[in-house]
Design a protein around this motif. Structure first.
Motif, PDB file in Angstrom:
ATOM      1  N   ASN A 216      35.068  16.499  88.380  1.00  0.00           N
ATOM      2  CA  ASN A 216      36.511  16.283  88.275  1.00  0.00           C
ATOM      3  C   ASN A 216      36.888  14.864  88.686  1.00  0.00           C
ATOM      4  N   TYR A 217      36.262  14.370  89.749  1.00  0.00           N
ATOM      5  CA  TYR A 217      36.525  13.000  90.175  1.00  0.00           C
ATOM      6  C   TYR A 217      36.226  12.024  89.038  1.00  0.00           C
ATOM      7  N   LEU A 218      35.053  12.146  88.451  1.00  0.00           N
ATOM      8  CA  LEU A 218      34.651  11.215  87.402  1.00  0.00           C
ATOM      9  C   LEU A 218      35.577  11.309  86.190  1.00  0.00           C
ATOM     10  N   SER A 219      36.018  12.492  85.853  1.00  0.00           N
ATOM     11  CA  SER A 219      36.848  12.674  84.660  1.00  0.00           C
ATOM     12  C   SER A 219      38.302  12.273  84.868  1.00  0.00           C
ATOM     13  N   TYR A 220      38.822  12.458  86.081  1.00  0.00           N
ATOM     14  CA  TYR A 220      40.269  12.356  86.262  1.00  0.00           C
ATOM     15  C   TYR A 220      40.747  11.282  87.245  1.00  0.00           C
ATOM     16  N   ALA A 221      39.867  10.742  88.081  1.00  0.00           N
ATOM     17  CA  ALA A 221      40.325   9.787  89.106  1.00  0.00           C
ATOM     18  C   ALA A 221      40.949   8.545  88.492  1.00  0.00           C
ATOM     19  N   ALA A 222      40.424   8.106  87.347  1.00  0.00           N
ATOM     20  CA  ALA A 222      40.905   6.855  86.742  1.00  0.00           C
ATOM     21  C   ALA A 222      42.386   6.896  86.416  1.00  0.00           C
ATOM     22  N   THR A 223      42.905   8.070  86.077  1.00  0.00           N
ATOM     23  CA  THR A 223      44.305   8.172  85.657  1.00  0.00           C
ATOM     24  C   THR A 223      45.173   8.945  86.652  1.00  0.00           C
ATOM     25  N   SER A 224      44.576   9.371  87.762  1.00  0.00           N
ATOM     26  CA  SER A 224      45.307  10.241  88.694  1.00  0.00           C
ATOM     27  C   SER A 224      46.317   9.497  89.561  1.00  0.00           C
ATOM     28  N   GLY A 225      46.065   8.196  89.799  1.00  0.00           N
ATOM     29  CA  GLY A 225      46.915   7.451  90.709  1.00  0.00           C
ATOM     30  C   GLY A 225      46.747   7.858  92.161  1.00  0.00           C
ATOM     31  N   TYR A 226      45.768   8.718  92.428  1.00  0.00           N
ATOM     32  CA  TYR A 226      45.512   9.267  93.772  1.00  0.00           C
ATOM     33  C   TYR A 226      44.375   8.495  94.402  1.00  0.00           C
ATOM     34  N   ARG A 227      44.620   7.769  95.488  1.00  0.00           N
ATOM     35  CA  ARG A 227      43.607   6.916  96.095  1.00  0.00           C
ATOM     36  C   ARG A 227      43.572   7.128  97.600  1.00  0.00           C
TER      37      ARG A 227
ATOM     38  N   GLN B 299      35.774  -0.776  79.842  1.00  0.00           N
ATOM     39  CA  GLN B 299      36.227  -2.038  79.261  1.00  0.00           C
ATOM     40  C   GLN B 299      35.146  -3.103  79.378  1.00  0.00           C
ATOM     41  N   HIS B 300      34.412  -3.096  80.502  1.00  0.00           N
ATOM     42  CA  HIS B 300      33.294  -4.037  80.662  1.00  0.00           C
ATOM     43  C   HIS B 300      32.125  -3.664  79.747  1.00  0.00           C
ATOM     44  N   GLU B 301      31.858  -2.382  79.616  1.00  0.00           N
ATOM     45  CA  GLU B 301      30.693  -1.940  78.845  1.00  0.00           C
ATOM     46  C   GLU B 301      30.906  -2.066  77.337  1.00  0.00           C
ATOM     47  N   TYR B 302      32.150  -1.913  76.907  1.00  0.00           N
ATOM     48  CA  TYR B 302      32.466  -1.946  75.470  1.00  0.00           C
ATOM     49  C   TYR B 302      33.452  -3.064  75.166  1.00  0.00           C
ATOM     50  N   SER B 303      33.219  -4.237  75.700  1.00  0.00           N
ATOM     51  CA  SER B 303      34.197  -5.317  75.615  1.00  0.00           C
ATOM     52  C   SER B 303      34.515  -5.740  74.187  1.00  0.00           C
ATOM     53  N   SER B 304      33.599  -5.493  73.245  1.00  0.00           N
ATOM     54  CA  SER B 304      33.817  -5.944  71.865  1.00  0.00           C
ATOM     55  C   SER B 304      34.469  -4.878  70.996  1.00  0.00           C
ATOM     56  N   LEU B 305      34.690  -3.679  71.521  1.00  0.00           N
ATOM     57  CA  LEU B 305      35.268  -2.600  70.721  1.00  0.00           C
ATOM     58  C   LEU B 305      36.787  -2.606  70.796  1.00  0.00           C
ATOM     59  N   SER B 306      37.404  -2.196  69.705  1.00  0.00           N
ATOM     60  CA  SER B 306      38.862  -2.013  69.692  1.00  0.00           C
ATOM     61  C   SER B 306      39.176  -0.835  68.770  1.00  0.00           C
ATOM     62  N   PRO B 307      39.880   0.181  69.254  1.00  0.00           N
ATOM     63  CA  PRO B 307      40.368   0.303  70.621  1.00  0.00           C
ATOM     64  C   PRO B 307      39.240   0.646  71.589  1.00  0.00           C
ATOM     65  N   LEU B 308      39.461   0.348  72.860  1.00  0.00           N
ATOM     66  CA  LEU B 308      38.458   0.633  73.881  1.00  0.00           C
ATOM     67  C   LEU B 308      38.397   2.129  74.171  1.00  0.00           C
ATOM     68  N   PRO B 309      37.194   2.667  74.413  1.00  0.00           N
ATOM     69  CA  PRO B 309      37.097   4.074  74.818  1.00  0.00           C
ATOM     70  C   PRO B 309      37.692   4.277  76.203  1.00  0.00           C
ATOM     71  N   LEU B 310      38.135   5.488  76.470  1.00  0.00           N
ATOM     72  CA  LEU B 310      38.762   5.825  77.744  1.00  0.00           C
ATOM     73  C   LEU B 310      37.956   6.888  78.467  1.00  0.00           C
ATOM     74  N   THR B 311      38.128   6.951  79.774  1.00  0.00           N
ATOM     75  CA  THR B 311      37.453   7.975  80.576  1.00  0.00           C
ATOM     76  C   THR B 311      37.805   9.373  80.072  1.00  0.00           C
ATOM     77  N   SER B 312      39.050   9.565  79.692  1.00  0.00           N
ATOM     78  CA  SER B 312      39.503  10.887  79.245  1.00  0.00           C
ATOM     79  C   SER B 312      38.782  11.366  77.990  1.00  0.00           C
ATOM     80  N   GLN B 313      38.129  10.448  77.278  1.00  0.00           N
ATOM     81  CA  GLN B 313      37.395  10.803  76.060  1.00  0.00           C
ATOM     82  C   GLN B 313      35.922  11.099  76.323  1.00  0.00           C
ATOM     83  N   GLN B 314      35.490  10.940  77.568  1.00  0.00           N
ATOM     84  CA  GLN B 314      34.075  11.091  77.894  1.00  0.00           C
ATOM     85  C   GLN B 314      33.737  12.551  78.217  1.00  0.00           C
TER      86      GLN B 314
END
Length: 350
Positions: free
Chosen positions: A336-347, A232-247
């Motif tokens: 796996n951490y980089l791809s899934y931690a953002a949406t895992s809710g596991y902290r 969201q910080h890197e692509y602040s001007s884009l809509s819709p914003l890219p998501l980690t799951s798309q990387q």
């Protein structure tokens, strides 16, 4: 101890000076009325080493909110960055002796100060004062009442400029708050280094978030937040914003670059890579032809003030991947951490 103070105490142990926040920079100026308070808050009229002892200087800082942060006001006033806390007596002079300051107290104090300031300019109406006040109300978490207690105002003055110290809410307006770019909490040892890493990532992010070392390292230091917020910080001007799951999955070449070819990424690997990536940083320049070019500079830092900063975020990643004991993480687990931690809710924590 109230919630705001207790949260800040966890983050701000040892912090004694205001710091510069690059994300707060703006070309906008405070209003003409606000700027006129400089006529009664300057080296000839106040002791700049005790900036927050003076109503004029407190008001100058407050009316700059949303445009300048307190550290920038100190800098522009040629006042030392390290200041004593707001005094109770200075607060009481504006709050009529009450333990909290109301919006009306702020407005009344502002008009009184303009009236005794040489060349003071009254605002056209109270709308701009309302907005200034609500900026501080939101930061201090005082939306429910709109009143700001002494301790909350003192904390705002002393710490709101610090990179990684986040407001209680971005705005008291729920719609504005929902659309605001999230603040990224950081320990004070960060020293602005994560923001700089994210700025370098922005130059290379079109390669893919996990396909270059700057964005991978920025993803690491966003461990207190998540990579969806980084995008969201890197692509602040884009809509819709890219998501980690798309990387795309973490590049093995980037992994090996950081580990020196080894199969495990260690804490020392990350400390070394983080420091190296902040040495000889990159910037974008525009040639006369209009072509944008990314060039390496001789600029360094800002660096974390302690290696414990990297140790802390690597500890969070080690916990998520299940390698607290060794803090040495294999490729697949880190990917796996980089791809899934953002949406895992596991902290978890180590």
């Amino acid at each position: 101890m109230n919630t705001l103070i207790s949260i800040l105490c966890l983050c701000l142990i040892g912090l004694v000076t205001a710091s510069h926040d690059p994300h707060f920079e703006t070309d906008n100026q405070p209003s003409a009325s606000c700027l006129s308070l400089q006529n009664s808050c300057n080296e000839k009229t106040v002791d700049l080493k005790n900036f927050y002892n003076y109503t004029s200087c407190i008001l100058l800082t407050a009316c700059s909110s949303g445009v300048r942060n307190p550290a920038q006001v100190l800098s522009e006033s040629h006042a030392p960055a390290s200041q004593p806390h707001l005094t109770q007596s200075a607060f009481d002079a504006m709050s009529n002796g009450n333990s909290y300051m109301t919006k009306q107290d702020y407005i009344d104090a502002y008009y009184r100060q303009i009236g005794i300031t040489p060349g003071g300019v009254y605002p056209p109406d109270v709308a701009e004062l309302n907005e200034q006040w609500m900026n501080i109300v939101a930061w201090t978490g005082s939306c429910a009442t709109g009143n700001i207690p002494y301790e909350h105002l003192a904390v705002w003055l002393h710490y709101s400029s610090t990179p990684g110290v986040c407001p209680s809410v971005p705005s008291c307006d729920s719609h504005k708050a929902a659309s605001a770019t999230p603040c990224v909490p950081q320990p004070t040892a960060d020293n602005g280094s994560c923001a700089k890493m994210a700025a370098q990532c922005k130059l290379w992010v079109t390669q893919g978030l996990f396909q270059n070392k700057y964005c991978v390292l920025a993803s690491f230091c966003y461990a207190w937040s998540n990579t969806d917020v980084l995008l969201q910080h890197e692509y602040s001007s884009l809509s819709p914003l890219p998501l980690t799951s798309q990387q795309a999955k973490l590049s093995e070449a980037v992994f090996r670059n950081i580990t020196g070819g080894e199969a495990l990424m260690t804490q020392k690997n990350v400390i070394d890579a983080y420091h190296a990536a902040l040495t000889g940083t990159w910037k974008e320049t525009v040639e006369p032809s209009g072509l944008k070019v990314i060039e390496r500079t001789q600029d360094n830092g800002p660096y974390p003030t302690s290696p414990h900063y990297v140790i802390e975020f690597w500890g969070l990643i080690s916990a998520w991947t299940g390698f607290c004991e060794t803090r040495a993480i294999p490729y697949e687990s880190l990917a796996n951490y980089l791809s899934y931690a953002a949406t895992s809710g596991y902290r978890p924590v180590c």
